[in-house]
Enzyme design. Structure first.
Site, mmCIF file in Angstrom:
data_model
loop_
_atom_site.group_PDB
_atom_site.id
_atom_site.type_symbol
_atom_site.label_atom_id
_atom_site.label_comp_id
_atom_site.label_asym_id
_atom_site.label_seq_id
_atom_site.Cartn_x
_atom_site.Cartn_y
_atom_site.Cartn_z
ATOM 1 N N PRO A 54 0.814 -1.225 0.000
ATOM 2 C CA PRO A 54 0.000 0.000 0.000
ATOM 3 C C PRO A 54 0.841 1.265 0.000
ATOM 4 O O PRO A 54 1.818 1.381 0.749
ATOM 5 C CB PRO A 54 -0.817 -0.134 1.289
ATOM 6 C CG PRO A 54 -0.959 -1.609 1.475
ATOM 7 C CD PRO A 54 0.367 -2.182 1.022
ATOM 8 N N CYS A 55 0.427 2.221 -0.832
ATOM 9 C CA CYS A 55 1.227 3.433 -1.022
ATOM 10 C C CYS A 55 0.624 4.666 -0.344
ATOM 11 O O CYS A 55 1.206 5.751 -0.399
ATOM 12 C CB CYS A 55 1.375 3.729 -2.517
ATOM 13 S SG CYS A 55 -0.194 4.125 -3.337
ATOM 14 N N GLN A 56 -0.546 4.506 0.304
ATOM 15 C CA GLN A 56 -1.269 5.682 0.801
ATOM 16 C C GLN A 56 -0.432 6.571 1.705
ATOM 17 O O GLN A 56 -0.542 7.802 1.666
ATOM 18 C CB GLN A 56 -2.534 5.238 1.554
ATOM 19 C CG GLN A 56 -3.632 4.678 0.655
ATOM 20 C CD GLN A 56 -3.502 3.187 0.447
ATOM 21 O OE1 GLN A 56 -2.418 2.632 0.527
ATOM 22 N NE2 GLN A 56 -4.616 2.530 0.180
ATOM 23 N N LEU A 106 2.806 6.878 1.632
ATOM 24 C CA LEU A 106 4.026 7.320 0.961
ATOM 25 C C LEU A 106 3.755 8.333 -0.142
ATOM 26 O O LEU A 106 4.636 9.100 -0.524
ATOM 27 C CB LEU A 106 4.755 6.115 0.343
ATOM 28 C CG LEU A 106 5.176 5.001 1.309
ATOM 29 C CD1 LEU A 106 5.693 3.805 0.532
ATOM 30 C CD2 LEU A 106 6.245 5.502 2.269
ATOM 31 N N SER A 107 2.544 8.337 -0.653
ATOM 32 C CA SER A 107 2.198 9.161 -1.805
ATOM 33 C C SER A 107 2.339 10.650 -1.511
ATOM 34 O O SER A 107 2.077 11.111 -0.399
ATOM 35 C CB SER A 107 0.766 8.858 -2.248
ATOM 36 O OG SER A 107 0.354 9.748 -3.260
#
EC number: 2.1.1.37
Length: 353
Positions: free
Chosen positions: A73-75, A77-78
């Site tokens: 999941p990138c939430q 890091l975005s």
């Protein structure tokens, strides 16, 4: 030749399994928790074993595979998120994937997996004052990695140790595919080789990709420079398609920035902005000389599939043939990876192993 196998963590809609199957790598199992993506993957890969919640998987008890892929999941890091980094509740699941890899290696005396592939947003280079990507490299190598002298991570690099060979590279979807995709989508791809020194060959070697039929090719949405709307269909008129950058427009409007507002419509040669899971993707369209008759509309799920390089209708139905809602399709596609980028890496793995 021994059949190569693949396991997909944070599987989404099965893009890594699809890319693998294009090059003779057999998808064996997948882990995903979202209902619609699981149903989509089951439709296209009915024989894949679904493992469910990654936190409940024991890597030593599941079928060992040559390749493990995971787009954690990138939430957190975005660049458009809250930027909690790897400490965030979602992006911290990265460590669960590494736990599973290590458990499998212990259970197989270091035989499996041979290769691991991690994918994530470009924001992972800079989140947490650039320390998150350092933590990613150290988690893979189990050793301290110094920060670059520049203080910033390059878009491509290598770390080589006694037990692992690892490379990373930033790939932008707009430069990949046959024909190339019309979407700006920059993602980090990291390849770790646990049993050799092939990461560089997999990730940096130039190679011709096979062309797989992904769509009918009719009326495909693209930028105006590569429009596939036929001259006959337009009645001799010249269509103009411009990507619509909604986030930029909203911020420019809030700041009363007229130039920024106008610029948010982009140019005819611009790629479409990155498809988002939690956003609406618009574009503007008119015929040359008829600007006042133009309009703005939302991309359809089918058009989003095309911009991701996926076969048309990939997300349209579940394994029982039931229709997937448009909202679920938009979310799944926005969370996914561009198929040609995954194909390039899978081609390299199949060639190298």
């Amino acid at each position: 030749m021994k059949l190569l196998t693949l396991g997909s963590l944070f599987d989404g809609i099965g893009v890594f399994p699809l890319a693998a199957s294009c090059y003779g790598v057999k998808p064996v199992w997948a882990s995903e928790v979202e209902k619609a993506p699981i149903a989509i993957t089951k439709r296209h890969f009915p024989n894949i074993l679904h493992l469910g919640d990654i936190t409940k998987i024991d890597g030593g008890e599941i079928p060992p595979v040559h390749v493990i892929t995971f787009g954690s999941p990138c939430q957190n890091l975005s660049n458009i998120g809250r930027r909690e980094g790897l400490a965030g509740s979602q992006s911290s699941l990265f460590y669960q994937a590494l736990r599973i890899i290590e458990e499998m290696r212990e259970a197989t005396n270091g035989t499996y997996p041979v290769i691991a592939v991690w994918e994530n947003v470009m924001g992972a280079f800079s989140s947490n004052d650039r320390m998150d990507f350092k933590a990613v490299l150290e988690a893979f190598t189990n050793t301290e990695i110094p920060m670059p002298a520049s203080g910033a991570w390059a878009n491509a690099g290598m770390v080589r140790g006694s037990k692992i060979d690892m490379c990373w590279r930033l790939l932008d979807a707009q430069y990949w595919g046959i024909p190339t995709l019309a979407q700006r989508r920059r993602r980090i791809f990291l390849v770790a080789d646990f049993r050799g020194k092939r990461a560089k060959e997999i990730l940096f070697k130039a190679r011709d990709l096979q062309s797989f039929p992904a769509s009918s090719g009719k009326n495909r949405l693209s930028t105006a420079g590569t429009s596939r709307i036929s001259f006959k269909e337009t009645g001799g008129r010249i269509p103009v398609i411009r990507p619509f950058q909604e986030r930029r427009m909203r911020s420019a409007a809030k700041a009363k920035n007229q130039n920024g507002f106008i610029g948010s419509f982009g140019q005819s040669s611009d790629p479409f902005p990155t498809l988002l899971a939690a956003g609406v993707n618009y574009f503007s369209f008119w015929y040359e000389g008829k600007e006042k008759e133009g309009f703005i509309r939302q991309l359809t799920p089918l058009e989003c599939e095309r911009l991701m390089g996926l076969p048309e209708g990939w997300t349209a139905h579940d394994y029982e043939g039931k229709v997937i809602s448009d909202n679920a399709r938009y979310k799944a596609l926005g969370n996914s990876i561009a198929l040609p980028c995954a194909q390039y890496i899978m081609a390299g793995i199949a060639e190298s192993l």
